[in-house]
Design a protein around this motif. Sequence first.
Motif, PDB file in Angstrom:
ATOM      1  N   GLU A 134     -53.850 -25.795  -4.136  1.00 29.11           N
ATOM      2  CA  GLU A 134     -54.279 -25.319  -2.824  1.00 29.11           C
ATOM      3  C   GLU A 134     -54.698 -23.864  -2.946  1.00 29.11           C
ATOM      4  O   GLU A 134     -54.048 -23.081  -3.649  1.00 29.11           O
ATOM      5  CB  GLU A 134     -53.144 -25.429  -1.808  1.00 29.11           C
ATOM      6  N   LEU A 188     -54.370 -20.794  -1.272  1.00 29.58           N
ATOM      7  CA  LEU A 188     -53.565 -20.229  -0.193  1.00 29.58           C
ATOM      8  C   LEU A 188     -54.322 -19.154   0.577  1.00 29.58           C
ATOM      9  O   LEU A 188     -54.090 -18.965   1.778  1.00 29.58           O
ATOM     10  CB  LEU A 188     -52.269 -19.645  -0.759  1.00 29.58           C
ATOM     11  N   THR A 189     -55.224 -18.461  -0.101  1.00 32.93           N
ATOM     12  CA  THR A 189     -56.005 -17.424   0.582  1.00 32.93           C
ATOM     13  C   THR A 189     -56.847 -18.041   1.690  1.00 32.93           C
ATOM     14  O   THR A 189     -56.860 -17.554   2.829  1.00 32.93           O
ATOM     15  CB  THR A 189     -56.901 -16.685  -0.422  1.00 32.93           C
ATOM     16  N   SER A 194     -56.342 -20.979   3.069  1.00 32.76           N
ATOM     17  CA  SER A 194     -55.460 -21.614   4.051  1.00 32.76           C
ATOM     18  C   SER A 194     -54.952 -20.599   5.067  1.00 32.76           C
ATOM     19  O   SER A 194     -54.730 -20.935   6.232  1.00 32.76           O
ATOM     20  CB  SER A 194     -54.282 -22.289   3.351  1.00 32.76           C
ATOM     21  N   ARG A 195     -54.765 -19.356   4.641  1.00 37.04           N
ATOM     22  CA  ARG A 195     -54.340 -18.319   5.592  1.00 37.04           C
ATOM     23  C   ARG A 195     -55.474 -17.966   6.550  1.00 37.04           C
ATOM     24  O   ARG A 195     -55.239 -17.659   7.720  1.00 37.04           O
ATOM     25  CB  ARG A 195     -53.883 -17.075   4.833  1.00 37.04           C
ATOM     26  N   TYR A 223     -58.079 -20.062   7.337  1.00 42.09           N
ATOM     27  CA  TYR A 223     -58.361 -21.273   8.118  1.00 42.09           C
ATOM     28  C   TYR A 223     -57.111 -22.158   8.150  1.00 42.09           C
ATOM     29  O   TYR A 223     -57.082 -23.235   7.548  1.00 42.09           O
ATOM     30  CB  TYR A 223     -59.517 -22.057   7.493  1.00 42.09           C
ATOM     31  N   PRO A 224     -56.055 -21.745   8.844  1.00 45.30           N
ATOM     32  CA  PRO A 224     -54.796 -22.509   8.803  1.00 45.30           C
ATOM     33  C   PRO A 224     -54.919 -23.923   9.358  1.00 45.30           C
ATOM     34  O   PRO A 224     -54.131 -24.798   8.981  1.00 45.30           O
ATOM     35  CB  PRO A 224     -53.838 -21.655   9.639  1.00 45.30           C
ATOM     36  N   ALA A 225     -55.889 -24.157  10.236  1.00 45.99           N
ATOM     37  CA  ALA A 225     -56.056 -25.504  10.798  1.00 45.99           C
ATOM     38  C   ALA A 225     -56.833 -26.424   9.870  1.00 45.99           C
ATOM     39  O   ALA A 225     -56.990 -27.610  10.163  1.00 45.99           O
ATOM     40  CB  ALA A 225     -56.764 -25.425  12.150  1.00 45.99           C
ATOM     41  N   ASN A 226     -57.319 -25.875   8.755  1.00 43.64           N
ATOM     42  CA  ASN A 226     -58.185 -26.660   7.875  1.00 43.64           C
ATOM     43  C   ASN A 226     -57.674 -26.681   6.435  1.00 43.64           C
ATOM     44  O   ASN A 226     -58.462 -26.679   5.489  1.00 43.64           O
ATOM     45  CB  ASN A 226     -59.605 -26.085   7.922  1.00 43.64           C
ATOM     46  N   ARG A 227     -56.358 -26.717   6.285  1.00 45.40           N
ATOM     47  CA  ARG A 227     -55.784 -26.755   4.936  1.00 45.40           C
ATOM     48  C   ARG A 227     -56.244 -28.005   4.190  1.00 45.40           C
ATOM     49  O   ARG A 227     -56.369 -29.082   4.767  1.00 45.40           O
ATOM     50  CB  ARG A 227     -54.256 -26.763   4.996  1.00 45.40           C
TER      51      ARG A 227
END
Length: 262
Positions: free
Chosen positions: A80, A82-83, A85-86, A88-92
Amino acid sequence: MEVFFLMMGLWLTVAVALGLRRPKGFGGAALRARLDAVYGEPHELVRVTPAAFPEADLEFYDRAKRELENRKYRWLGDVEDLTLSRIYPANRTFLRIFSDAGGMIRASAYHLHPRGVVVSLLQLVQLFPRHLRVLELVSEVQGTFLVTSNTHGVDRLEPPPEAKVERLPLQTSVGEIVARHEARITQAVKAHPERAPVSFESLEDVLASMARAHVAMARHRQKVGGLSRDELERLKGRPLSATEEAFLREVQGTEKPEPSSS
């Protein structure tokens, strides 16, 4: 991963640039900050397990794994970013990473299911599909990244000059993507036998190559000022209006030229 970065940088760019719905207070400077966040700092990639992604299409990941392993590709792990994901937290999502038997090709399979108001607007005007299942193959040869993926019409930001991207239709099969990329790398090696491709023997080798590609993309985004005039005009489908010119200057951090005194 090269195409993955381009698409993640594209989502909000397209929505704001097209003026579909600009979040309150989200002008050119805020868009530039978001682009800098995507393309600026080194990205943190970590091993993950599919169970952490309940909305992922695991059947797609498993199918890609079976088909690639049938072609002698090795599964190296799931990671993943993580950068992203932070940001775009809704689009992990996660990437399933492979290398071919000869170690000249790295492959990433990933499922994107864009969510949120902005991406919903993109889907309404058919600028982004509801689900995107991507297979991306990359070979690195002396600082040049040969990229083949099934993302035609989706990744609309221009790649850096170091990335030679061929975009196939979204419905292209795994076998066709693999065959096309293998033909491209074979042609490249025959044309320049003195240029040895980077070898991908481990997940660490692949992640190091991804990091080098990210540096090239970040350098290119900085060079064009986050978003280029050509990119914005292609998104708009016409020359820019005065308001859009001002928006572009804000993104790029440039001032309006002073009128000539002559």
